[in-house]
Design a protein around this motif. Sequence first.
Motif, PDB file in Angstrom:
ATOM      1  N   ILE A  19      -8.317 -44.698 -19.620  1.00 12.02           N
ATOM      2  CA  ILE A  19      -7.347 -43.243 -19.122  1.00 12.02           C
ATOM      3  C   ILE A  19      -7.961 -42.332 -20.242  1.00 12.02           C
ATOM      4  O   ILE A  19      -8.039 -41.298 -20.406  1.00 12.02           O
ATOM      5  N   CYS A  20      -8.625 -42.826 -21.999  1.00  7.98           N
ATOM      6  CA  CYS A  20      -9.313 -41.813 -22.610  1.00  7.98           C
ATOM      7  C   CYS A  20     -10.214 -41.210 -22.800  1.00  7.98           C
ATOM      8  O   CYS A  20     -11.268 -41.198 -21.345  1.00  7.98           O
ATOM      9  N   ILE A  21     -10.407 -40.102 -22.771  1.00  6.62           N
ATOM     10  CA  ILE A  21     -11.252 -38.669 -22.086  1.00  6.62           C
ATOM     11  C   ILE A  21     -12.354 -38.429 -23.369  1.00  6.62           C
ATOM     12  O   ILE A  21     -13.259 -37.731 -23.172  1.00  6.62           O
ATOM     13  N   ARG A  22     -12.844 -39.459 -24.368  1.00  6.08           N
ATOM     14  CA  ARG A  22     -13.482 -39.162 -25.413  1.00  6.08           C
ATOM     15  C   ARG A  22     -13.640 -38.031 -25.947  1.00  6.08           C
ATOM     16  O   ARG A  22     -15.133 -37.989 -25.809  1.00  6.08           O
ATOM     17  N   CYS A  23     -12.085 -37.346 -26.670  1.00  2.77           N
ATOM     18  CA  CYS A  23     -12.245 -35.750 -26.334  1.00  2.77           C
ATOM     19  C   CYS A  23     -12.928 -36.368 -28.468  1.00  2.77           C
ATOM     20  O   CYS A  23     -12.659 -35.393 -28.453  1.00  2.77           O
TER      21      CYS A  23
ATOM     22  N   MET B 246      -9.531 -30.504 -21.695  1.00  2.00           N
ATOM     23  CA  MET B 246     -10.662 -31.445 -20.737  1.00  2.00           C
ATOM     24  C   MET B 246     -10.178 -32.729 -20.126  1.00  2.00           C
ATOM     25  O   MET B 246     -10.129 -33.472 -19.037  1.00  2.00           O
ATOM     26  N   GLU B 250     -10.677 -33.980 -17.379  1.00  2.00           N
ATOM     27  CA  GLU B 250     -11.351 -34.977 -16.450  1.00  2.00           C
ATOM     28  C   GLU B 250      -9.666 -35.776 -15.707  1.00  2.00           C
ATOM     29  O   GLU B 250     -10.127 -36.687 -14.430  1.00  2.00           O
ATOM     30  N   ARG B 376     -16.291 -42.061 -15.132  1.00  2.00           N
ATOM     31  CA  ARG B 376     -15.176 -42.538 -15.161  1.00  2.00           C
ATOM     32  C   ARG B 376     -14.794 -42.274 -14.008  1.00  2.00           C
ATOM     33  O   ARG B 376     -13.699 -42.632 -13.598  1.00  2.00           O
TER      34      ARG B 376
END
Lengths: 425, 475
Positions: A19-23, B246, B250, B376
């Motif tokens: 789920i993490c979008i690496r923001c 974002m 995403e 992803r």
Amino acid sequence: MDMLVEAGVIKQHLIDPEICIRCNTCEATCPVNAITHDDNNYVVRADVCNGCMACISPCPTGSIDNWRNMPVQRAYSIEEQLGWEELPPELSAEELEAAGVTDAGGGLDAAVQVEVEPVVTPGEAPFMSTSYGATTPPWSAAHAYTNLYAPKRPVTATVTGNFNCTEAGFENETHHVVLDFGAMPFPVLEGQSIGIVPPGIDALGKAHHPRQYSIASPRNGERPGYNNVSLTVKRVTHDHQGNAVRGIASNYVCDLKVGDTVTVVGPFGSTFLMPNHPKSNIVMICTGTGSAPMRAMTEWRRRLRKSGKFDGGKLMLFFGARTQQELPYFGPLQSLPKDFIDINLVFSRVPGQPRRYVQDAVRERAADLASLLRDADTHFYVCGLKSMEEGVLLALRDVAQEAGLPWEQLAATLKKQGRLHLETY
Amino acid sequence: MSTVNYSDKIPNNVNLSEDRTLQRALEGWQPNFVNWWDDVGPDGSTAYDVYLRTAVSVDPQGWAQFGHVKMRDYRWGIFLNPGDANREIHFGDHKGEKAWQDVPGEHRANLRRIIVTQGDTEPASVEQQRHLGLTAPSMYDLRNLYQINVEEGRHLWAMVYLLHKHFGRDGREEAEALLQRTSGDQDNPRILGAFNEKTPDWLAFFMFTYFTDRDGKFQLSALAESAFDPLARTTKFMLTEEAHHMFVGESGVSRVLARTAQVMNELKTDDAQKVRAAGAIDLGTVQRYLNFHYSVTIDLFGADQSSNAAIFYSSGLKGRYEEGKRTDDHVLKGQTYKVLEVQNGQLVEKDVPMLNALNEVLRDDFIKDSVAGVNRWNKVLEKAGIPTRLTVPHKAFNRQIGALAGIKMSPDGRVVGEAEWAAKKSEWLPTSEDFAFVASLMGRVIEPGKFAGWIAPPVMGINRQPVDFEYVRFG
């Protein structure tokens, strides 16, 4: 936040990689620098996270709000988490029970560094030794490279040396192992560690997790100018309760032959680093294989001293083992000049002699330590068994208070300035 | 002229209630902002109570306050990240000097230009998205759209604050002009090309928030390194909000892919027409949208060689992404960087001075970050057992700016002739038929917990609320 640890079980904070979008919001928000990342994942350091929840509401995805009950010894390491594509399932009550104290795998390997707060009896005011550890490096430390090789893309090293650095024929043999990286980039600093991946599979049919070992050689190589590192690895034959158990990784490493190849990940660690400025003093307190980073720092200073630098900075070492025969590097330590390093060795199992621990030696050297505690150029490093940490810090507290230094204030300063580092397992 | 209750209406940590000059400037600007919001802000949303996250201070508790509010009553705040009085400039010719709290005269024009360009993108995206509320695929998505809208509005406030506080009359005039330009307006368009493109449907919106708001992340990150401390601290705080934008992009595309994969598996087909007939968006269309938004967005980083970029860096106005984490000399003189150009019909790399290539450096950082996210997305397909994979097109594909502008290039990086381009363009970029098909799916779904047929529900709700939470209360 209250304790994350209860009855040997850690409530481990994890981020859902699906789920993490690496923001980067969590890493930017975390007040204790518990969150880090590589190209693949954002992960939480179990030993640094204090569960303050500051990261929870700023996270735009909700991926941050994941917790797993884990046996303390098996808390997911940073390198494990960096390799994840999804969160592992929660362990069932039976699995927890099975994986807890009866764990016979590498979780009990001597040099696996899983750091959590000690279990506290309700009603007792706890002395939280871990809370004194710095999460930033000293200001003059060199920049550390980390996670150049993740578990998914490890690097291969060749064994170029492996010998017992304790006295032959005695219990608890400890090996000094040299690994050469050839032409592959592997920049390291004293105080960093690397992960070794034992070959084969575990009882569940899964590949072994990497085991973490502190580097025992200085930044320019075990042999100066060579792309190699050395490790100090104790052969594990018993767990912390004294039950017979064969450590998977430690026995693999101790049995390596020259010419063998080893799968390596890392390097790891960006805070347990030595100061570079010439007037800095280093106080090193260690037991057993906790001596590895101390050997690295001492050797680097020795090489620099030979070239005429560092005439001002003092080195002071407190080193504990059960017996002289079990103390790694006993011989080489004896040959270091007295005006270069102030060595204090203590042994806890010498027949006919009272048991002495590193904290006893710390108290005995109170006068010298008090003046070092007053000196803003002094840095303290503690590495070794978890059980030594509290005793050492209580001893330092007493030394400070007897010298009229307010401990909490001093400890807060040491922590803030990256001058007190704890790495115990 | 409106009177504004500064401590309540405009939460801030810039001492607004004591600063008469700033108050006067904002009192002039604020009513015009409200008019702009009413004119070109989200369509038909005035009466709704929206479950919004509002920032009232910079600490984690303060900037993530959730509650139902009307968007017009959203508390547009002015926030700077906590400062460090001893912060030093850490790159460029002034490296090691103390960071500037005021604008140095010699850099005034360039700084104003940077702030205005950044500021111009904020209301632009609100304008581009104004009709989307009418076709939201769910109440959850509607709320996310509105959250983005108010945060873009707040980012405009952030830039206007800098203009008012530090640029005097020029700044006030520039702040006015930010409300006068309009996205797509033939006579008075927004400054940057991508912000004059239409965002016609929700797939475009998700692509925009994935790619174009990610451009925002990289631009803001570069400005967060600035020697001009108020700009650095303002943009640092904005980044925390940009993350949500974002996320919407995403997760939005992820959910489209999840639904498409589900339909493909149910029908056991990869035939685009059958997928479309079943009311899902075929993967070819998703790839074409991706190609378009990616290529338009990487143009936003500017020409691959730019003397302005060199000046901005050397003078300390704009750093690189994660400047503080890099280990070179942070001055970059005498260093080189590889950029692409076409020679004799072939793409070749050539070394150019690093300082002049800083736009390209930032673009390459963006590309790396974007590709990771596309991977992803591919995991969603992989998990569903669908063999198709999405890819980003070649860096030189469909470029309008820099040395690669006007070169006809296939997505996989071959220089192609006019004839091949004309023949294949419809395979590579969305066609009017694609737009018409996607538009045909855009019906409004606003019952709590219900979702349009072309998109899967999210994994979890906002702020740990259930997915069927009443995110928007219609008046």
